[in-house]
Design an enzyme around this catalytic site. Structure first.
Site, PDB file in Angstrom:
ATOM      1  N   PRO A  81       0.228   5.229   0.141  1.00 54.23           N
ATOM      2  CA  PRO A  81       1.159   6.043   0.239  1.00 54.23           C
ATOM      3  C   PRO A  81       2.564   6.060  -0.283  1.00 54.23           C
ATOM      4  O   PRO A  81       2.366   5.379  -1.106  1.00 54.23           O
ATOM      5  CB  PRO A  81       1.549   5.615   1.230  1.00 54.23           C
ATOM      6  CG  PRO A  81       0.652   4.329   2.194  1.00 54.23           C
ATOM      7  CD  PRO A  81      -0.025   4.366   1.143  1.00 54.23           C
TER       8      PRO A  81
ATOM      9  N   HIS B  81       1.231  -3.285   0.768  1.00 51.11           N
ATOM     10  CA  HIS B  81       0.691  -3.350  -0.784  1.00 51.11           C
ATOM     11  C   HIS B  81      -0.727  -3.638  -0.878  1.00 51.11           C
ATOM     12  O   HIS B  81      -1.711  -3.016  -1.560  1.00 51.11           O
ATOM     13  CB  HIS B  81       0.899  -3.553  -1.684  1.00 51.11           C
ATOM     14  CG  HIS B  81       2.056  -2.215  -2.263  1.00 51.11           C
ATOM     15  ND1 HIS B  81       2.445  -1.948  -3.009  1.00 51.11           N
ATOM     16  CD2 HIS B  81       3.180  -1.685  -0.945  1.00 51.11           C
ATOM     17  CE1 HIS B  81       3.825  -1.070  -2.806  1.00 51.11           C
ATOM     18  NE2 HIS B  81       3.657  -0.698  -0.658  1.00 51.11           N
ATOM     19  N   ASP B  82      -0.904  -4.526  -0.177  1.00 58.18           N
ATOM     20  CA  ASP B  82      -2.147  -5.444  -0.844  1.00 58.18           C
ATOM     21  C   ASP B  82      -3.398  -4.872   0.230  1.00 58.18           C
ATOM     22  O   ASP B  82      -4.523  -4.222  -0.019  1.00 58.18           O
ATOM     23  CB  ASP B  82      -2.227  -6.744  -0.517  1.00 58.18           C
ATOM     24  CG  ASP B  82      -3.578  -8.306  -0.450  1.00 58.18           C
ATOM     25  OD1 ASP B  82      -4.013  -7.436  -1.411  1.00 58.18           O
ATOM     26  OD2 ASP B  82      -4.103  -8.493   0.505  1.00 58.18           O
TER      27      ASP B  82
ATOM     28  N   ASP C 217      18.100   1.206   4.728  1.00 54.42           N
ATOM     29  CA  ASP C 217      18.391   1.480   5.763  1.00 54.42           C
ATOM     30  C   ASP C 217      20.199   1.620   5.863  1.00 54.42           C
ATOM     31  O   ASP C 217      21.151   0.042   6.353  1.00 54.42           O
ATOM     32  CB  ASP C 217      17.979   0.698   6.737  1.00 54.42           C
ATOM     33  CG  ASP C 217      18.699   1.117   8.437  1.00 54.42           C
ATOM     34  OD1 ASP C 217      19.896   1.754   8.855  1.00 54.42           O
ATOM     35  OD2 ASP C 217      18.186   0.254   9.356  1.00 54.42           O
TER      36      ASP C 217
ATOM     37  N   SER D 107      23.032  -1.284   7.287  1.00 60.45           N
ATOM     38  CA  SER D 107      21.793  -2.952   8.150  1.00 60.45           C
ATOM     39  C   SER D 107      20.227  -2.636   7.477  1.00 60.45           C
ATOM     40  O   SER D 107      19.250  -3.538   8.023  1.00 60.45           O
ATOM     41  CB  SER D 107      21.530  -1.941   9.866  1.00 60.45           C
ATOM     42  OG  SER D 107      20.683  -2.649  10.059  1.00 60.45           O
TER      43      SER D 107
ATOM     44  N   HIS E 262      11.141   0.607   6.267  1.00 59.97           N
ATOM     45  CA  HIS E 262      12.109   0.605   5.896  1.00 59.97           C
ATOM     46  C   HIS E 262      13.410   0.796   6.976  1.00 59.97           C
ATOM     47  O   HIS E 262      14.764   0.929   5.859  1.00 59.97           O
ATOM     48  CB  HIS E 262      11.865   2.372   5.951  1.00 59.97           C
ATOM     49  CG  HIS E 262      10.900   2.609   4.786  1.00 59.97           C
ATOM     50  ND1 HIS E 262      10.600   3.927   4.189  1.00 59.97           N
ATOM     51  CD2 HIS E 262       9.906   1.707   3.675  1.00 59.97           C
ATOM     52  CE1 HIS E 262       9.242   3.507   4.041  1.00 59.97           C
ATOM     53  NE2 HIS E 262       8.876   2.328   3.499  1.00 59.97           N
TER      54      HIS E 262
ATOM     55  N   GLU F 277      -3.506  -4.754 -10.165  1.00 60.23           N
ATOM     56  CA  GLU F 277      -2.851  -3.781  -8.717  1.00 60.23           C
ATOM     57  C   GLU F 277      -1.382  -4.072  -9.389  1.00 60.23           C
ATOM     58  O   GLU F 277      -0.096  -3.358  -9.472  1.00 60.23           O
ATOM     59  CB  GLU F 277      -3.060  -4.167  -7.523  1.00 60.23           C
ATOM     60  CG  GLU F 277      -4.163  -3.915  -7.665  1.00 60.23           C
ATOM     61  CD  GLU F 277      -4.779  -4.248  -6.241  1.00 60.23           C
ATOM     62  OE1 GLU F 277      -4.577  -4.448  -5.079  1.00 60.23           O
ATOM     63  OE2 GLU F 277      -6.527  -4.948  -5.226  1.00 60.23           O
TER      64      GLU F 277
ATOM     65  N   ASN G 249       3.937  -1.152  -7.427  1.00 55.63           N
ATOM     66  CA  ASN G 249       3.643  -2.718  -7.199  1.00 55.63           C
ATOM     67  C   ASN G 249       5.096  -2.802  -7.684  1.00 55.63           C
ATOM     68  O   ASN G 249       5.187  -4.148  -8.048  1.00 55.63           O
ATOM     69  CB  ASN G 249       2.354  -3.781  -7.350  1.00 55.63           C
ATOM     70  CG  ASN G 249       1.549  -3.029  -6.378  1.00 55.63           C
ATOM     71  OD1 ASN G 249       2.081  -2.544  -5.155  1.00 55.63           O
ATOM     72  ND2 ASN G 249       0.236  -3.124  -6.382  1.00 55.63           N
TER      73      ASN G 249
ATOM     74  N   ASP H  99      15.677  -3.791  13.171  1.00 56.21           N
ATOM     75  CA  ASP H  99      16.107  -3.317  13.656  1.00 56.21           C
ATOM     76  C   ASP H  99      15.668  -2.118  13.842  1.00 56.21           C
ATOM     77  O   ASP H  99      14.588  -1.481  13.069  1.00 56.21           O
ATOM     78  CB  ASP H  99      18.385  -3.316  14.327  1.00 56.21           C
ATOM     79  CG  ASP H  99      18.463  -2.240  12.432  1.00 56.21           C
ATOM     80  OD1 ASP H  99      17.689  -1.586  12.110  1.00 56.21           O
ATOM     81  OD2 ASP H  99      19.414  -3.336  12.322  1.00 56.21           O
TER      82      ASP H  99
ATOM     83  N   ARG I  66       6.370  -5.754   2.416  1.00 63.42           N
ATOM     84  CA  ARG I  66       5.929  -4.709   1.732  1.00 63.42           C
ATOM     85  C   ARG I  66       4.826  -5.135   1.039  1.00 63.42           C
ATOM     86  O   ARG I  66       3.853  -4.274   0.710  1.00 63.42           O
ATOM     87  CB  ARG I  66       6.642  -4.139   0.935  1.00 63.42           C
ATOM     88  CG  ARG I  66       7.742  -3.584   1.204  1.00 63.42           C
ATOM     89  CD  ARG I  66       8.835  -3.043   0.014  1.00 63.42           C
ATOM     90  NE  ARG I  66       7.545  -1.940  -0.789  1.00 63.42           N
ATOM     91  CZ  ARG I  66       8.409  -2.321  -2.124  1.00 63.42           C
ATOM     92  NH1 ARG I  66       9.442  -3.173  -2.089  1.00 63.42           N
ATOM     93  NH2 ARG I  66       7.427  -1.234  -2.887  1.00 63.42           N
TER      94      ARG I  66
END
Length: 330
Positions: free
Chosen positions: A167, A72-73, A248, A251, A197, A93, A99, A256, A68
């Site tokens: 986002p 994010h960068d 998830d 998992s 995710h 940032e 962040n 996956d 991430r």
């Protein structure tokens, strides 16, 4: 009135930055290439891979935050390492609300120390982020891909730009598509990169409104599976700011396609996950991978989209600098 003028001024500046990322990404990306350090620091990628795999062996939960961090960068000022910079006044940032959940900065620092020992002043922190993201995904049984390198590091990092430029988990599909296409990424890239995710966790605060106050009337999000809402309420109380929930379930440490199965069942944790079902193109992509346990197609797509994202707003040639320490400009 003065505050409104400040906000308008900032909004115009942000539009300019995003527009610049879109128009310059392809041209600047020409300075990137696979194997950029083959002659100047031939062991660079191996050093990153070794440290990431050592880290994942003892702390696999860092895989998602490290991946991430690259995302994010890239979405703020482009892929130029600005997310890594510290600030004496906590205005860079990394101190922006989106962040605050990032972890693993010490791993990036560890990699940079090793690289500086091997080949001082050669490998950028921005490239370390791109390589670490790839190796973190691979270490969690995900795909690997050839990372283009040659980025240089920026010298500006602004908390407000990160606050408004990333986002949000509560975004609808219209906003998400705009966030991606304005940067030169496709709607398919949106669907593919959302699949990240499949690993990691989130604090309850990122989705609690869906459970307790979706429209401001104490209601729940009707697009979220009701049984899943009950499960989440057992874990997250209305004011809970500390509990972590798997994105998830069952998992979250394995890269996956189960994320797409979760979204298809209306169990995507964030509004931005559920939003993928509100557009014909993203919905088709979700359902196509939800109906199959095979990973090869998604893995291939993910590598392509990560390369696309890794080209956003890069600094190459003589632009920027090669930081000696990732948390501070030279």
């Amino acid at each position: 009135m003065a505050n409104q003028k400040v906000l308008l001024c900032f909004a115009l500046q942000l539009i300019f930055v995003v527009s610049a990322l879109h128009h310059t990404a392809n041209a600047q990306a020409q300075g990137l290439k696979v194997g950029f350090y083959a002659h100047t620091c031939p062991k660079a990628e191996a050093i990153v891979t070794q440290i990431i795999h050592q880290t994942m062996a003892v702390a696999p939960s860092l895989g998602a935050p490290l991946m991430r961090m690259h995302f994010h960068d890239c979405f703020v000022r482009g892929c130029e390492g600005s997310v890594l910079l510290n600030s004496a006044t906590n205005q860079s940032e990394k101190f922006a609300i989106p962040n605050l959940s990032l972890r693993g900065f010490q791993i990036i620092d560890k990699i940079k120390v090793a690289l500086e020992k091997e080949c001082p002043g050669i490998v950028s922190c921005a490239d370390v982020l791109a390589l670490a993201a790839r190796d973190s995904v691979a270490a969690l049984h995900g795909p690997t891909w050839a990372v283009e390198t040659g980025r240089r590091d920026g010298v500006v990092s602004n908390m407000t730009e990160a606050l408004f430029g990333l986002p949000a988990p509560f975004s609808n599909i219209t906003t998400l598509k705009k966030d991606f296409t304005s940067r030169g990424l496709s709607v398919k890239d949106l669907a593919v990169l959302s699949g990240a995710h499949t690993i990691g966790t989130s604090h309850c605060t990122a989705f609690n409104n869906r459970l307790y106050n979706f429209t401001g009337k104490g209601d729940t999000d009707p697009t979220l599976d009701s049984e899943y809402i009950d499960e989440l309420k057992k874990k997250c109380k209305p004011a809970d700011r500390t509990t972590l929930v798997e994105m998830d379930p069952g998992s979250f440490k394995t890269f996956d396609v189960k994320y797409f199965q979760v979204v298809a069942k209306r169990r995507g944790l964030f509004s931005s996950d559920s939003a993928l079902l509100d557009d014909s193109e993203t919905k088709t992509y979700v359902l196509s991978h939800a109906s199959s346990s095979g990973t090869s197609s998604f893995f291939k797509d993910f590598g392509v989209s990560m390369v696309n994202m890794g080209r956003l707003g890069v600094l190459t040639g003589s632009a920027g600098e090669i930081r000696k320490v990732c948390s501070a400009v030279n």
